[in-house]
Design a protein around this motif. Structure first.
Motif, short mmCIF file in Angstrom:
data_model
loop_
_atom_site.label_atom_id
_atom_site.label_comp_id
_atom_site.label_asym_id
_atom_site.label_seq_id
_atom_site.Cartn_x
_atom_site.Cartn_y
_atom_site.Cartn_z
N SER A 51 -4.35 1.13 2.44
CA SER A 51 -5.42 0.57 1.62
C SER A 51 -5.31 1.07 0.18
CB SER A 51 -6.77 0.99 2.20
OG SER A 51 -7.79 0.41 1.46
N THR A 92 -3.42 -6.66 -2.95
CA THR A 92 -4.22 -7.70 -3.59
C THR A 92 -3.74 -7.92 -5.03
OG1 THR A 92 -6.15 -7.23 -2.22
CG2 THR A 92 -6.55 -8.33 -4.31
N THR A 93 -3.42 -6.82 -5.69
CA THR A 93 -2.94 -6.93 -7.07
C THR A 93 -1.67 -7.78 -7.14
OG1 THR A 93 -3.84 -4.73 -7.48
CG2 THR A 93 -2.27 -5.58 -9.10
N1 LIG Z 1 -9.51 -4.72 -12.00
C1 LIG Z 1 -9.16 -3.46 -11.69
N2 LIG Z 1 -9.42 -2.46 -12.56
C2 LIG Z 1 -9.07 -1.18 -12.29
N3 LIG Z 1 -8.44 -0.82 -11.17
C3 LIG Z 1 -8.14 -1.76 -10.26
C4 LIG Z 1 -8.51 -3.12 -10.48
N4 LIG Z 1 -8.10 -3.85 -9.40
C5 LIG Z 1 -7.53 -2.96 -8.57
N5 LIG Z 1 -7.54 -1.71 -9.08
C6 LIG Z 1 -6.98 -0.51 -8.46
O1 LIG Z 1 -5.63 -0.79 -8.12
C7 LIG Z 1 -5.34 -0.25 -6.86
C8 LIG Z 1 -4.79 -1.32 -5.94
O2 LIG Z 1 -5.84 -2.22 -5.62
P1 LIG Z 1 -5.64 -3.46 -4.63
O3 LIG Z 1 -6.92 -4.17 -4.55
O4 LIG Z 1 -4.46 -4.24 -5.06
O5 LIG Z 1 -5.32 -2.70 -3.26
P2 LIG Z 1 -5.06 -3.33 -1.82
O6 LIG Z 1 -3.71 -2.92 -1.40
O7 LIG Z 1 -5.36 -4.76 -1.80
O8 LIG Z 1 -6.13 -2.53 -0.94
P3 LIG Z 1 -6.90 -3.02 0.40
O9 LIG Z 1 -5.93 -2.98 1.52
O10 LIG Z 1 -7.97 -1.99 0.57
O11 LIG Z 1 -7.44 -4.39 0.14
C9 LIG Z 1 -6.60 0.40 -6.34
O12 LIG Z 1 -6.51 1.78 -6.54
C10 LIG Z 1 -7.69 -0.17 -7.18
O13 LIG Z 1 -8.68 0.79 -7.40
#
Ligand SMILES: Nc1ncnc2c1ncn2[C@@H]1O[C@H](COP(=O)(O)OP(=O)(O)OP(=O)(O)O)[C@@H](O)[C@H]1O
Ligand SMILES: [Mg+2]
Lengths: 261, 263
Positions: B44, B49-50
């Motif tokens: 996580s 998502t990014t």
């Molecule tokens: N708009 C934003 N501004 C600042 N930090 C961000 C932003 N979007 C995401 N992050 C940070 O970037 C990192 C990656 O986020 P992301 O949402 O891509 O993770 P993820 O792999 O999708 O997690 P999960 O499995 O929980 O959905 C996280 O630490 C998050 O806090």
């Protein structure tokens, strides 16, 4: 069912009974000479003036004049308020450009600029409609902008990822998303409009409920004054009811609130 | 296989309000073939998502290059199923599903049968005129899936689309997704936190490292299609793969815990 129903019935009864008691008390005190009828009148005296004024159509005519001014002023203020509010909410650039002006001019009491409005627009209808429009404009603008800013960012992302045009952003995201707040602005604006109409009709008016009130005051005719106050109260009730109905019609997706009743 | 998406040296750094900089992605190199089904797993917050948001054009990478070869002309490039509830509360189920088509100015007469098709597929046809507040969480997620499919994009981006579904519905939706995918062979990037799901669906599984997300491993899923999801679980190839992915993920989660303790 029994308990809830009884509670609801009791509540209904109390809300009818309490104003009735107040009126009865007022009447009794007036008859007993314990309140000064020259200032406070009495329910029976007021009815004695109100009913003929209604039947002759005189009060209705003045009410109609005021209603026209309120509706025109409301529309003239609410429409630009919504459009500008949506733009300021959607586009940071527009917000940056207009926010300072709004912040500086909003706190000015609208009554304080009435002399200026009279100078600019003269003594005719325009000045009265404009006074109301200004009051309504700010409340709708500020609420609309807040409504758009409160929309979850995800919906803007969805619109963007599906290739929404600028017009689509207004019509499919900003407007529907802000509608509940826009209506909150409308309701506040309507309250202000009722306040401003009386002030606007103080000067240079030849008709209107406000005009009627000030005339009655000049002639120290307390019963006529109270009749007009009753009319204002009825107006306020009708307008807020109309807005409620309109709101339910344009926001069919709003889950019914549980606190209603 | 022809490449649909080429990602070279992509990094993403978020600059927070308080001057805090979060490195979400670091030096991602990845090529996704046309018609490929790629599943992405990772701890996580590792940037899954990014990555999808960059592919969808909702976020700009801080460094590197992303190339998306457009498929058929006249069709949208990507459609995304978002992780969180993203269907419009002010539109009915039907209008939500039709949203992409409406934005593309597809004539209503053409929209109608497409929307009906996906409403039936997702079992929402009885709720076509309902508003989202009248739906369960899983139903909302299905609307979101239907909306992306109805838009008929070249590339589907799915961010844990079945995350909030119960086990039976999830299985049905997975089978349905595979059926649709096998019929159209769209390129699909599918983020999930379920190892089983990644193997069920994917041609390959991308395992990401803990934040900042890098490519930890890319594993081929050598299971014949069409797949029988119910019996897949007991096949040796499935179990091996599942164990390998779990092994990689455990390393990453451990590493993260370790880093967390040091902080
Ligand atoms: N708009 C934003 N501004 C600042 N930090 C961000 C932003 N979007 C995401 N992050 C940070 O970037 C990192 C990656 O986020 P992301 O949402 O891509 O993770 P993820 O792999 O999708 O997690 P999960 O499995 O929980 O959905 C996280 O630490 C998050 O806090
Ligand atoms: Mg995520």
């Amino acid at each position: 069912m029994g308990k809830r129903w009884r509670e609801a019935f009791a509540a209904r009864t109390v809300s009818v009974l309490s104003p009735a008691l107040l009126l009865a008390g007022w009447e009794l005190l007036a008859r007993a000479g314990l309140v000064d009828v020259r200032v406070f009148s009495s329910p029976s005296r007021i009815l004695g003036t109100l009913i003929p004024a209604l039947l002759s159509g005189e009060l209705l005519y003045h009410t109609w004049v005021s209603v026209c001014r309120i509706v025109l002023g409301f529309a003239a203020g609410a429409l630009p308020g919504v459009v500008l509010g949506l733009s300021m909410g959607l586009f940071p650039f527009v917000r940056a450009a207009l926010q300072p002006m709004v912040a500086v001019t909003f706190p000015i009491p609208k009554l304080a600029i009435m002399p200026l409005i009279l100078l600019v627009f003269g003594l005719g209808e325009t000045s009265k409609v404009f006074t109301i429009a200004v009051g309504v404009f700010y409340l709708v603008l500020i609420n609309t902008m807040a409504g758009v800013l409160n929309i979850d960012r995800i919906y803007l992302d969805v619109a963007r990822s599906f290739g929404a045009s600028r017009r689509d952003f207004y019509l499919t995201v900003a407007l529907p998303g802000a509608l509940p707040m826009i209506f909150a602005g409308f309701k506040l604006g309507m309250g202000t409009a009722l306040l401003l109409i009386v002030a606007a009709e103080l000067s240079a008016a030849r008709a209107g409920v406000g005009y009627w009130i000030w005339r009655a005051y000049d002639m120290f005719d307390i019963e006529r004054m109270f009749s007009a106050l009753l009319m204002m109260s009825a107006l306020g009730f009708v307008f807020s009811y109309a807005l409620d109905v309109l709101e339910r019609w344009v926001i069919p997706w709003k889950p019914p609130s549980s606190s209603a009743g | 296989m022809e490449a649909a998406i080429v990602i070279r040296g992509v990094s993403k750094v978020f600059a927070g309000r308080n001057g805090l900089r979060v490195a979400a992605l670091e030096q991602i190199d990845l090529t996704i073939g046309a018609g490929e089904f790629l599943c992405v797993v990772g701890p996580s917050g590792c940037g899954k998502t990014t990555l999808l948001r960059i592919l969808a054009g909702l976020e700009q990478q801080s460094a590197g290059r992303v190339e998306i070869r457009s498929g058929e002309p006249g069709k949208p490039l990507t459609s995304m199923v978002f992780q969180e509830t993203s269907i419009f509360p002010w539109l009915t189920v039907k209008d939500n599903v039709a949203y992409g088509l409406r934005m593309r100015r597809v004539p209503p007469a053409v929209q109608e049968p497409i929307v009906e098709h996906y409403l039936r597929l997702t079992g929402l046809d009885k709720f076509r005129d309902a508003y989202p507040h009248q739906l369960s969480g899983g139903m909302k997620q299905r609307v979101s899936v239907a909306r992306a499919f109805a838009n008929d994009p070249s590339i589907l981006l799915l961010d844990e689309p079945f995350g909030s579904l119960d086990e039976q519905t999830r299985l049905l939706m997975q089978e349905e997704l595979l059926r649709i995918w096998e019929a159209h062979r769209k390129t699909a990037v599918f983020v999930t936190h379920s190892i089983d799901e990644a193997i069920f669906l994917g041609d390959r599984v991308l395992v990401m490292t803990a934040r900042p997300g890098r490519v930890k491993a890319i594993l081929e899923v050598d299971l014949p299609r069409p797949r029988d999801l119910v019996n897949l679980r007991s096949q040796p190839a499935f179990l091996d793969l599942s164990r390998t992915i779990w092994h990689y993920l455990r390393e990453e989660v451990r590493a993260e815990e370790h880093a967390g303790r040091k902080l």
